[in-house]
Enzyme design. Structure first.
Site, PDB file in Angstrom:
ATOM      1  N   LYS A  68      36.614  60.937  46.336  1.00  0.00           N
ATOM      2  CA  LYS A  68      36.554  61.010  47.793  1.00  0.00           C
ATOM      3  C   LYS A  68      37.956  61.357  48.289  1.00  0.00           C
ATOM      4  O   LYS A  68      38.922  60.683  47.939  1.00  0.00           O
ATOM      5  CB  LYS A  68      36.115  59.674  48.387  1.00  0.00           C
ATOM      6  CG  LYS A  68      36.158  59.625  49.912  1.00  0.00           C
ATOM      7  CD  LYS A  68      35.754  58.242  50.400  1.00  0.00           C
ATOM      8  CE  LYS A  68      35.794  58.135  51.917  1.00  0.00           C
ATOM      9  NZ  LYS A  68      35.367  56.797  52.369  1.00  0.00           N
ATOM     10  N   GLY A 222      38.820  47.105  60.054  1.00  0.00           N
ATOM     11  CA  GLY A 222      39.107  48.320  60.800  1.00  0.00           C
ATOM     12  C   GLY A 222      40.444  48.979  60.585  1.00  0.00           C
ATOM     13  O   GLY A 222      40.561  50.201  60.745  1.00  0.00           O
ATOM     14  N   ALA A 223      41.493  48.232  60.255  1.00  0.00           N
ATOM     15  CA  ALA A 223      42.830  48.814  60.193  1.00  0.00           C
ATOM     16  C   ALA A 223      42.898  49.931  59.159  1.00  0.00           C
ATOM     17  O   ALA A 223      42.365  49.788  58.054  1.00  0.00           O
ATOM     18  CB  ALA A 223      43.863  47.741  59.872  1.00  0.00           C
TER      19      ALA A 223
END
Length: 328
Positions: A68, A222-223
């Protein structure tokens, strides 16, 4: 032939319950030595503040391998583009042939929420029923769907920096049958929750550990993967029993972990437990109903490749996607 799956293709094929199971097995296999995920290194692009992060993993039993490529571009929101974008390449490890190219956006959204659900299933109190969401975007919707599959959620507290975003979230999940409440502050969400998910791209803490009550489970999600970004302060990391998705990744890319270490709030031993170790019984889960637990989720490629494997197999069965021959 190489199959190309767009974001709309992925969304038409993906199922949260399957992704939760696939992510759990991937972490178990990694801990048991059946899968592999080498340490990753970010490339800084000269002249910009963007980071390019190649993330490689191989599943158990030769099921698939792949990469990825994550691009973290802080300037993108001003261009009305997502800060993070990604593409996944799936390869047959037995012969090295490329099987598929997949848009990584929807996969990232689902596998991230799935990892939080796996952590919640083994760390949150069994009776946890109030879900708190700091942030009201796409990850808030996917986390609600995922956490509700592993705990009896009946009430949701949500806060966003803009009330419009919080209202849009409430409208989007109105048919869930759950009691959705808009909170006036992050503190109100934290103090009222049994399971808390932080889902913002914050550079500085939006959540204070002094707000943590007994029995809380936190998914810190989230960070961005940068050592100077964090949603939760050092007190929060220090007060919680911390489980990470990958120790190497957390030490290299998690601001919450790195800053807490730099400030002397914790030692490395505080963050050594990995999710796969808890799942396989090598490390304990929740100690008791009063313990505060925290899953520090940076995001690891074993989750992406496991999800991509499911999608490519299903796309092939259903004839979805575009096929091309690269050697031609």
């Amino acid at each position: 032939m190489v199959r190309i799956l767009t974001r709309s293709d992925v969304r038409s094929l993906i199922s949260m319950d399957e992704v939760i199971d696939a992510v759990q097995k991937a972490h178990e296999d990694l801990t048991l030595g059946r899968a592999d995920q080498p340490e990753r290194h970010a490339a800084r692009t000269p002249g910009t503040d963007a980071h390019l992060i190649p993330m490689t993993a191989a599943l158990a039993d030769g099921q698939a391998g792949g990469v990825k490529l994550l691009a973290d571009v802080p300037a993108n929101p001003a261009r009305e583009l997502p800060r993070q974008q990604s593409t996944i390449v799936l390869v047959n490890p037995e012969n090295g042939v490329c099987e598929a190219f997949l848009d990584g956006g929807a996969i990232t959204q689902y596998r991230t929420a799935a990892a939080s659900a796996v952590a919640t299933r083994c760390l949150a109190r069994p009776d946890a029923h109030v879900l708190g969401l700091i942030g009201a975007g796409a990850q808030a919707r996917s986390h609600l769907a995922a956490i509700a599959q592993v705990r009896p959620i009946d009430r949701v507290l949500v806060w966003s920096r803009t009330e419009a975003s919080a209202r849009a979230f409430r409208d989007a999940v109105a048919d869930s049958g759950l009691n959705i409440e808009l909170a006036g502050s992050p503190e109100q969400v934290v103090r009222g929750s049994d399971v808390l998910c932080t889902l913002t791209p914050a550079a500085t803490p939006v959540v204070s550990g002094r707000w943590f009550g007994e029995g809380l489970h936190v998914n810190a999600v989230g960070a961005p993967p940068r050592r100077d970004h964090r949603e939760i302060d050092s007190e929060g990391i220090a007060r919680a029993r911390v489980v990470v998705d990958s120790l190497d990744t957390a030490l290299a890319e998690s601001g919450a972990v790195s800053i807490a270490l730099e400030e002397g709030a914790i030692t490395v031993d505080h963050v050594r437990d990995e999710l796969g170790e808890v799942l396989t019984g090598a490390k304990p889960g929740r100690r008791d109903d009063a313990q505060i637990t925290l899953f520090n989720s940076v995001g690891v490629p074993i989750q992406d490749i496991a999800t991509a494997r499911i999608l490519v197999d299903r796309a092939r069965d259903k004839g979805i996607g575009i096929e091309i021959s690269l050697p031609e």
